[in-house]
Design a protein around this motif. Structure first.
Motif, mmCIF file in Angstrom:
data_model
loop_
_atom_site.group_PDB
_atom_site.id
_atom_site.type_symbol
_atom_site.label_atom_id
_atom_site.label_comp_id
_atom_site.label_asym_id
_atom_site.label_seq_id
_atom_site.Cartn_x
_atom_site.Cartn_y
_atom_site.Cartn_z
ATOM 1 N N ALA A 516 1.056 -0.874 -0.741
ATOM 2 C CA ALA A 516 -0.275 0.051 -0.535
ATOM 3 C C ALA A 516 0.749 0.574 -0.130
ATOM 4 C CB ALA A 516 -1.002 -0.333 1.936
ATOM 5 N N SER A 517 0.925 1.632 -0.925
ATOM 6 C CA SER A 517 1.929 3.407 -1.289
ATOM 7 C C SER A 517 1.306 4.304 -0.886
ATOM 8 C CB SER A 517 2.151 3.141 -3.114
ATOM 9 O OG SER A 517 3.146 4.458 -2.780
ATOM 10 N N PRO A 518 1.858 5.127 0.412
ATOM 11 C CA PRO A 518 1.244 6.678 0.069
ATOM 12 C C PRO A 518 1.429 7.667 -0.756
ATOM 13 C CG PRO A 518 2.826 5.301 2.052
ATOM 14 C CD PRO A 518 2.727 4.831 0.884
ATOM 15 N N LEU A 519 2.480 7.636 -1.350
ATOM 16 C CA LEU A 519 2.789 8.166 -2.735
ATOM 17 C C LEU A 519 2.066 8.110 -3.506
ATOM 18 C CD1 LEU A 519 6.470 8.132 -2.182
ATOM 19 C CD2 LEU A 519 5.742 10.199 -1.425
ATOM 20 N N GLN A 520 1.559 6.939 -4.186
ATOM 21 C CA GLN A 520 0.198 6.923 -4.909
ATOM 22 C C GLN A 520 -0.858 6.535 -5.020
ATOM 23 O OE1 GLN A 520 1.674 5.950 -8.304
ATOM 24 N NE2 GLN A 520 4.368 5.525 -7.825
ATOM 25 N N GLY A 521 -1.159 6.510 -3.750
ATOM 26 C CA GLY A 521 -1.962 6.945 -2.942
ATOM 27 C C GLY A 521 -3.314 5.440 -2.873
ATOM 28 N N HIS A 522 -2.766 4.138 -3.672
ATOM 29 C CA HIS A 522 -3.648 2.823 -3.749
ATOM 30 C C HIS A 522 -2.700 1.433 -3.498
ATOM 31 C CE1 HIS A 522 -1.759 2.255 -7.364
ATOM 32 N NE2 HIS A 522 -1.746 3.801 -7.737
ATOM 33 N N VAL A 523 -2.612 0.426 -3.188
ATOM 34 C CA VAL A 523 -1.993 -0.647 -3.548
ATOM 35 C C VAL A 523 -1.418 -0.643 -4.717
ATOM 36 C CG1 VAL A 523 -2.616 -3.383 -3.345
ATOM 37 C CG2 VAL A 523 -4.186 -1.669 -1.819
ATOM 38 N N THR A 524 -0.308 -0.846 -4.961
ATOM 39 C CA THR A 524 0.366 -1.097 -5.935
ATOM 40 C C THR A 524 1.665 -1.981 -6.154
ATOM 41 O OG1 THR A 524 1.477 0.488 -7.713
ATOM 42 C CG2 THR A 524 2.283 0.527 -5.275
ATOM 43 N N THR A 525 2.309 -2.030 -7.043
ATOM 44 C CA THR A 525 2.926 -2.524 -7.185
ATOM 45 C C THR A 525 4.423 -2.143 -7.290
ATOM 46 O OG1 THR A 525 2.842 -3.419 -9.511
ATOM 47 C CG2 THR A 525 2.067 -4.537 -8.024
ATOM 48 N N ILE A 526 5.236 -2.732 -7.057
ATOM 49 C CA ILE A 526 6.515 -2.264 -7.356
ATOM 50 C C ILE A 526 8.047 -3.391 -7.701
ATOM 51 C CG2 ILE A 526 7.770 -2.116 -5.033
ATOM 52 C CD1 ILE A 526 9.167 0.394 -5.492
ATOM 53 N N SER A 527 8.742 -3.481 -9.058
ATOM 54 C CA SER A 527 9.705 -4.205 -8.980
ATOM 55 C C SER A 527 10.976 -4.265 -7.830
ATOM 56 C CB SER A 527 10.293 -3.909 -10.039
ATOM 57 O OG SER A 527 11.561 -2.760 -10.621
ATOM 58 N N VAL A 528 11.457 -5.746 -8.026
ATOM 59 C CA VAL A 528 12.535 -5.583 -6.651
ATOM 60 C C VAL A 528 13.596 -4.623 -6.980
ATOM 61 C CG1 VAL A 528 14.281 -6.707 -5.966
ATOM 62 C CG2 VAL A 528 12.079 -7.839 -6.091
ATOM 63 N N SER A 529 13.837 -4.086 -8.137
ATOM 64 C CA SER A 529 15.295 -3.683 -9.002
ATOM 65 C C SER A 529 15.132 -1.927 -8.625
ATOM 66 C CB SER A 529 15.460 -3.774 -10.648
ATOM 67 O OG SER A 529 14.082 -3.212 -11.447
ATOM 68 N N GLU A 530 13.722 -1.834 -8.733
ATOM 69 C CA GLU A 530 13.341 -0.593 -8.160
ATOM 70 C C GLU A 530 13.418 -0.020 -7.186
ATOM 71 O OE1 GLU A 530 9.764 2.532 -9.317
ATOM 72 O OE2 GLU A 530 9.336 1.074 -10.062
ATOM 73 N N LEU A 531 12.713 -1.256 -6.011
ATOM 74 C CA LEU A 531 12.737 -1.561 -4.565
ATOM 75 C C LEU A 531 14.560 -0.617 -4.534
ATOM 76 C CD1 LEU A 531 10.799 -2.840 -2.281
ATOM 77 C CD2 LEU A 531 13.596 -2.974 -1.990
ATOM 78 N N MET A 532 15.370 -1.726 -4.709
ATOM 79 C CA MET A 532 17.178 -1.313 -4.452
ATOM 80 C C MET A 532 17.064 0.369 -4.481
ATOM 81 S SD MET A 532 17.421 -4.123 -2.518
ATOM 82 C CE MET A 532 16.150 -5.934 -2.665
ATOM 83 N N ASP A 533 16.551 0.625 -5.916
ATOM 84 C CA ASP A 533 17.360 1.956 -5.822
ATOM 85 C C ASP A 533 16.479 2.698 -5.619
ATOM 86 O OD1 ASP A 533 18.757 0.681 -8.753
ATOM 87 O OD2 ASP A 533 16.701 0.702 -10.244
ATOM 88 N N SER A 534 15.499 2.664 -4.780
ATOM 89 C CA SER A 534 14.506 3.798 -4.320
ATOM 90 C C SER A 534 14.455 3.397 -2.966
ATOM 91 C CB SER A 534 13.122 3.789 -4.799
ATOM 92 O OG SER A 534 13.211 4.295 -6.313
ATOM 93 N N TYR A 535 15.116 2.670 -2.468
ATOM 94 C CA TYR A 535 14.977 2.165 -0.516
ATOM 95 C C TYR A 535 15.823 1.521 -0.153
ATOM 96 C CZ TYR A 535 10.237 3.382 -2.177
ATOM 97 O OH TYR A 535 8.836 4.089 -2.243
#
Length: 545
Positions: A516-535
């Motif tokens: 559940a993403s506070p920034l997107q405002g809804h339940v969403t998906t994120i790729s593992v590679s994007e997660l590693m880059d952003s968090y």
């Protein structure tokens, strides 16, 4: 020679302007909410907080760019910045609330240095006092309730920690400031103070405080303790009118009504035994609190407010408060035939874990049966009494629920059952994508970050706390917990961090994580590679095994 003299004069002028600028800088930072108390120099933390909120390099130095933004219309105050951000939302909590969010509040207060006692789910008086101290140090309205501006400020980085606050939290003769003005306003509303709200703790304010203390059974030393602000805010003290019209003392029992009940409940409240707002009705709740006080102070626990009990409760002698009494009871071994609050705590905890038991103060045959079942399921010695190993496990956050205990005692679940639960979780994740985000919500129509995980796990019979921070604390205790991204498996729980805030999601497979993403405002998906880059990756753990 003239040029040399001109350079000297210019340098002197710059230094003079810098010294003169200190006062307007402190006033401007105070107006914007970054400086919470009058001090000689502008503290570095205030400048850094201003720079952080206004997207400036965080140096702590009053450089030209910082000063330009600070004195412009573009400058954001703390409250403006926090109100525009989705990162610092928090559940509104009030005195006497119960639940997991209270644990989160206590741990945050502990991290900031304002709270040191138990991290249970009860918003008791020590918790309210800790919140009041935080409010006083951070220039907020002092009432002991963690809601609105206080709730948001608590979880933001723009706080004054306990160790950095330069003055005492108790107010006394000679003090001044916003906290004194709030105290005068409280005394005015209660009828003890008739002067102006000057913010100066002078002789008139001192005598008003002493009158308040005498009327409510406190030592009349003229010092305003932080707890008084909490009690006055919750109408748990006598007003001047009530104090003057108090009825003559009589023996009080369940069913009695009148002002003396309020006086008794206020005294029980100040020691932590009575929760909620004092009223004029001696009901079951009042009787229970009174019995606890009597048991804790070696009086006959008959629930009658007689002369002996009144002398101890309202006297100046030493009394056992509820926090110490509760701790002592939790450390007490009880067995068949025992009675008292230690048994009540035991049965309450077992009831909370889902065991089929009534909350009682009597350790009867049914209690013995349930204790034995708990001990066997947890692999403890089935003694039937709350020995030290049993107590230690019983009050842990991740101890075994009744449903889990039944499965353990019945044998390990079949592989088919595990597969059905995995399939159900995978289908649920797919169906919940695009559902709205709402801070603190646990479904089914909207979800906070931790609430999304809590909801999904409850549906597949996996016990899980409702917040990301508590979920992470539970996860790190598991054998399957790993800090290696390569160990992320389908339907495992994944933890990541942004700006010192823990988030959690569930691996859906094919390199995607659902959350559940506070920034997107809804339940969403994120790729593992994007997660590693952003968090910041914090770890992963298997959910269903």
């Amino acid at each position: 020679m003239r040029r040399y003299i001109l350079v000297i004069l210019t340098i002197c002028l710059i230094f003079a302007l810098a010294e003169d600028a200190e006062l307007p800088v402190s006033e401007r930072l105070s107006d914007l909410g970054y400086l919470f108390d009058e001090q000689g120099e502008v503290p570095e933390y205030a400048v850094k907080n201003f720079q952080r909120a206004n997207a400036l390099p965080v140096t702590g130095m009053l450089d030209e760019n910082t000063l330009d933004i600070m004195f412009s219309d573009k400058a954001l105050s703390i409250d403006e910045y926090i109100s525009q951000s989705t990162l610092y939302s928090a559940t509104d909590l009030y005195y006497t609330d119960i639940g997991g969010e209270v644990v989160r509040l206590k741990k945050r207060l502990n991290l900031l240095g304002y709270y040191e006692t138990d991290f249970d789910e009860i918003y008791d008086l020590p918790t309210a006092e800790a919140v009041a101290r935080f409010q006083m140090a951070n220039g907020l309205n002092i009432n002991g309730d963690a809601w609105g501006a206080t709730a948001k400020r608590l979880y933001s980085p723009f706080v004054v920690e306990f160790a950095d606050y330069p003055r005492e939290f108790d107010l006394s003769l000679g003090d001044s400031g916003y906290a004194v003005k709030q105290m005068q306003d409280m005394l005015l509303s209660l009828g003890y103070y008739g002067g102006e709200l000057t913010g100066l703790y002078g002789k008139e304010t001192f005598e008003a405080v002493r009158a308040f203390q005498r009327a409510n059974g406190y030592d009349a030393d003229g010092v305003w303790h932080i707890a008084y602000s909490v009690l006055a805010h919750n109408s748990l003290v006598k007003s001047a009118e009530e104090a003057n019209s108090a009825a003559a003392y009589v023996v009080l029992t369940n069913g009695y009504t009148g002002y003396e009940v309020v006086s008794m409940e206020n005294a029980l409240y100040s020691l932590g035994y009575f929760s909620g707002k004092a009223d004029e009705v001696f009901d079951d709740k009042t009787e229970f609190a009174l019995k606890l006080f009597q048991e804790a102070n070696q009086l006959e626990a008959d629930g009658r407010y007689g002369s002996d009990t009144r002398a101890v409760l309202l006297g100046n002698g030493e009394k056992t408060d509820y926090t110490q009494f509760r701790y002592d009871c939790m450390e007490k071994t009880v067995c068949l035939g025992d009675r008292g609050y230690a048994v009540w705590l035991l049965t309450s905890r077992l009831k909370q874990l889902g065991y089929p038991i009534d909350v009682t103060e009597n350790f009867d045959e049914k209690t013995l049966e349930i204790v034995l079942k708990f001990q066997k399921a947890e692999g403890l010695e089935p003694s039937g009494e709350t020995d030290a190993p049993t107590r230690a496990r019983l009050y842990e956050e991740n101890c075994m629920t009744y449903a889990h205990a039944g499965k353990v005692l019945a044998g390990i679940e079949s592989e088919e059952a595990l597969e059905r639960r995995r399939a159900a979780l995978e289908q649920m994740l797919t169906e919940l994508i695009d559902m709205p985000y709402a801070a603190g919500m646990t479904g089914p129509d909207s979800f906070g970050v931790g609430g999304f995980i809590y909801y999904c796990m409850q549906k597949v019979e996996v016990e899980m706390p409702p917040t990301c921070a508590l979920q992470y604390e539970l996860a790190v205790t598991k054998e399957s917990f790993s800090m290696e991204p390569a160990d992320i498996k389908k339907l495992s729980l994944v933890f990541f961090e942004a700006e010192e805030t823990i988030y959690s999601g569930i691996a859906l497979g094919e390199g995607l994580i659902v959350y559940a993403s506070p920034l997107q405002g809804h339940v969403t998906t994120i790729s593992v590679s994007e997660l590693m880059d952003s968090y910041i990756f914090k770890g992963t753990v298997d959910l269903i095994d």
